[in-house]
Design a protein around this motif. Structure first.
Motif, PDB file in Angstrom:
ATOM      1  N   GLN A 293       3.317   8.384  -2.884  1.00  0.00           N
ATOM      2  CA  GLN A 293       3.760   7.124  -2.313  1.00  0.00           C
ATOM      3  C   GLN A 293       2.713   6.593  -1.341  1.00  0.00           C
ATOM      4  O   GLN A 293       2.268   7.315  -0.445  1.00  0.00           O
ATOM      5  CB  GLN A 293       5.098   7.292  -1.587  1.00  0.00           C
ATOM      6  N   SER A 294       2.335   5.330  -1.515  1.00  0.00           N
ATOM      7  CA  SER A 294       1.355   4.675  -0.636  1.00  0.00           C
ATOM      8  C   SER A 294       1.935   3.349  -0.156  1.00  0.00           C
ATOM      9  O   SER A 294       2.531   2.606  -0.936  1.00  0.00           O
ATOM     10  CB  SER A 294       0.035   4.444  -1.372  1.00  0.00           C
ATOM     11  N   ASN A 295       1.735   3.049   1.126  1.00  0.00           N
ATOM     12  CA  ASN A 295       2.255   1.835   1.750  1.00  0.00           C
ATOM     13  C   ASN A 295       1.145   1.152   2.545  1.00  0.00           C
ATOM     14  O   ASN A 295       0.340   1.822   3.202  1.00  0.00           O
ATOM     15  CB  ASN A 295       3.436   2.143   2.680  1.00  0.00           C
TER      16      ASN A 295
ATOM     17  N   GLU B 135      -1.535  -1.526   8.894  1.00  0.00           N
ATOM     18  CA  GLU B 135      -1.196  -0.100   8.929  1.00  0.00           C
ATOM     19  C   GLU B 135      -0.975   0.384   7.508  1.00  0.00           C
ATOM     20  O   GLU B 135      -0.395  -0.338   6.680  1.00  0.00           O
ATOM     21  CB  GLU B 135       0.058   0.123   9.781  1.00  0.00           C
ATOM     22  N   GLY B 136      -1.450   1.574   7.206  1.00  0.00           N
ATOM     23  CA  GLY B 136      -1.290   2.134   5.865  1.00  0.00           C
ATOM     24  C   GLY B 136      -0.952   3.606   5.921  1.00  0.00           C
ATOM     25  O   GLY B 136      -1.227   4.294   6.909  1.00  0.00           O
ATOM     26  N   SER B 137      -0.355   4.099   4.846  1.00  0.00           N
ATOM     27  CA  SER B 137       0.024   5.515   4.769  1.00  0.00           C
ATOM     28  C   SER B 137       0.042   5.955   3.320  1.00  0.00           C
ATOM     29  O   SER B 137       0.339   5.160   2.410  1.00  0.00           O
ATOM     30  CB  SER B 137       1.386   5.757   5.425  1.00  0.00           C
ATOM     31  N   VAL B 138      -0.281   7.244   3.125  1.00  0.00           N
ATOM     32  CA  VAL B 138      -0.214   7.873   1.803  1.00  0.00           C
ATOM     33  C   VAL B 138       0.439   9.231   1.978  1.00  0.00           C
ATOM     34  O   VAL B 138       0.037  10.011   2.851  1.00  0.00           O
ATOM     35  CB  VAL B 138      -1.615   8.035   1.179  1.00  0.00           C
TER      36      VAL B 138
ATOM     37  N   ARG C 156       5.725 -10.325   8.466  1.00  0.00           N
ATOM     38  CA  ARG C 156       5.591  -8.892   8.174  1.00  0.00           C
ATOM     39  C   ARG C 156       5.620  -8.714   6.666  1.00  0.00           C
ATOM     40  O   ARG C 156       6.560  -9.128   5.992  1.00  0.00           O
ATOM     41  CB  ARG C 156       6.713  -8.082   8.813  1.00  0.00           C
ATOM     42  N   GLN C 157       4.594  -8.062   6.138  1.00  0.00           N
ATOM     43  CA  GLN C 157       4.486  -7.832   4.696  1.00  0.00           C
ATOM     44  C   GLN C 157       4.172  -6.363   4.447  1.00  0.00           C
ATOM     45  O   GLN C 157       3.232  -5.819   5.034  1.00  0.00           O
ATOM     46  CB  GLN C 157       3.397  -8.714   4.078  1.00  0.00           C
ATOM     47  N   VAL C 158       4.960  -5.759   3.576  1.00  0.00           N
ATOM     48  CA  VAL C 158       4.802  -4.349   3.229  1.00  0.00           C
ATOM     49  C   VAL C 158       4.646  -4.244   1.725  1.00  0.00           C
ATOM     50  O   VAL C 158       5.498  -4.723   0.967  1.00  0.00           O
ATOM     51  CB  VAL C 158       6.004  -3.506   3.705  1.00  0.00           C
ATOM     52  N   ILE C 159       3.558  -3.621   1.292  1.00  0.00           N
ATOM     53  CA  ILE C 159       3.274  -3.417  -0.136  1.00  0.00           C
ATOM     54  C   ILE C 159       3.247  -1.914  -0.390  1.00  0.00           C
ATOM     55  O   ILE C 159       2.548  -1.167   0.314  1.00  0.00           O
ATOM     56  CB  ILE C 159       1.946  -4.058  -0.554  1.00  0.00           C
ATOM     57  N   GLY C 160       4.008  -1.475  -1.355  1.00  0.00           N
ATOM     58  CA  GLY C 160       4.072  -0.054  -1.679  1.00  0.00           C
ATOM     59  C   GLY C 160       3.826   0.202  -3.155  1.00  0.00           C
ATOM     60  O   GLY C 160       4.163  -0.621  -4.013  1.00  0.00           O
ATOM     61  N   LEU C 161       3.211   1.345  -3.436  1.00  0.00           N
ATOM     62  CA  LEU C 161       2.928   1.770  -4.814  1.00  0.00           C
ATOM     63  C   LEU C 161       3.328   3.227  -4.948  1.00  0.00           C
ATOM     64  O   LEU C 161       2.801   4.092  -4.241  1.00  0.00           O
ATOM     65  CB  LEU C 161       1.455   1.583  -5.159  1.00  0.00           C
TER      66      LEU C 161
END
Length: 226
Positions: A196-198, A217-220, A180-185
């Protein structure tokens, strides 16, 4: 010469003897020539004859005492190193720690280490082993049994208003390996508004009939701080 003659006539007889500062010389001549002093040496923090000297920012003239008064407190002069306006020093915390976890899904124990610690970059690593009780819980493997678990956490300041974060979790067991890898900016638009973006990626080596399956999966979102 006139000054020495006046002192010889006006001074009491005790001044006829030579002064210790100028042995072998009459006291009146030594006083007139400036080679001797009548003041006694002062070894106190505040001398009674402080008014005789040129005042400085550390000079304090002692006030005359009156009946019933209390001696004033003389302020102490701080050392030069203590007077400098340096920020407070705090010793750094430890870079290593132990991991102990117990729940209905797994029991694990391990070791953590902070590999990089700078004002702009922070990297943490964790490694551990344990036993899985419930399959697929907490992003775990597909079956119960012995497991090995590792985690990587990265925080990087790109600019004054941008922060990059990354979390990578890997667990392996008898049947499969999950990742599981989560990248956020995070972008700070103004003082109270943050964008916030993931982006999340999950991989199971036993999924899709054993060939492996990957989900993304992504979210902004925009957050406002009151």
């Amino acid at each position: 010469m006139l000054t020495a003659l006046w002192l010889a006539l006006a001074a009491p007889p005790v001044f006829i003897q030579p002064l210790p500062e100028s042995p072998g010389e009459p006291a009146m001549i030594a006083l007139a020539a400036g080679r001797a002093e009548l003041r006694r040496p002062c070894y106190r923090l505040v001398c009674e004859d402080a008014a005789w000297q040129a005042p400085t920012r550390f000079t304090r003239i002692q006030q005359p005492k009156t009946p019933g008064s209390v001696d004033p407190l003389v302020p102490m002069r701080l050392p030069a190193i203590a007077a400098r306006r340096y920020p407070l020093y705090s010793p750094a915390s430890r870079r290593d720690w132990r991991i102990n976890h117990g729940s209905h899904s797994r029991f694990t124990a391990g070791f953590g280490y902070e590999a990089v610690r700078t004002p702009d970059t922070n990297v943490k690593l964790e490694f551990g082993t344990g036993y899985r009780l419930q399959p697929y819980a907490d992003y775990g493997t597909a079956g119960s049994g012995l497991i090995a678990r590792g985690r990587l956490e990265l925080r990087q300041s790109i600019a004054d208003r941008a922060l990059l974060t990354q979390n990578l979790l890997v667990e392996t067991g008898r049947f499969n390996t999950t990742t599981r890898q989560v990248i956020g900016l995070d972008l700070k638009l103004v003082d109270q508004w943050t964008l916030q973006s993931n982006f999340e990626l999950r991989h199971d080596s036993a999924g899709n009939g054993g060939t492996g399956a990957t989900d993304t999966e992504g979210s902004v979102q925009v957050r406002y701080r009151f």
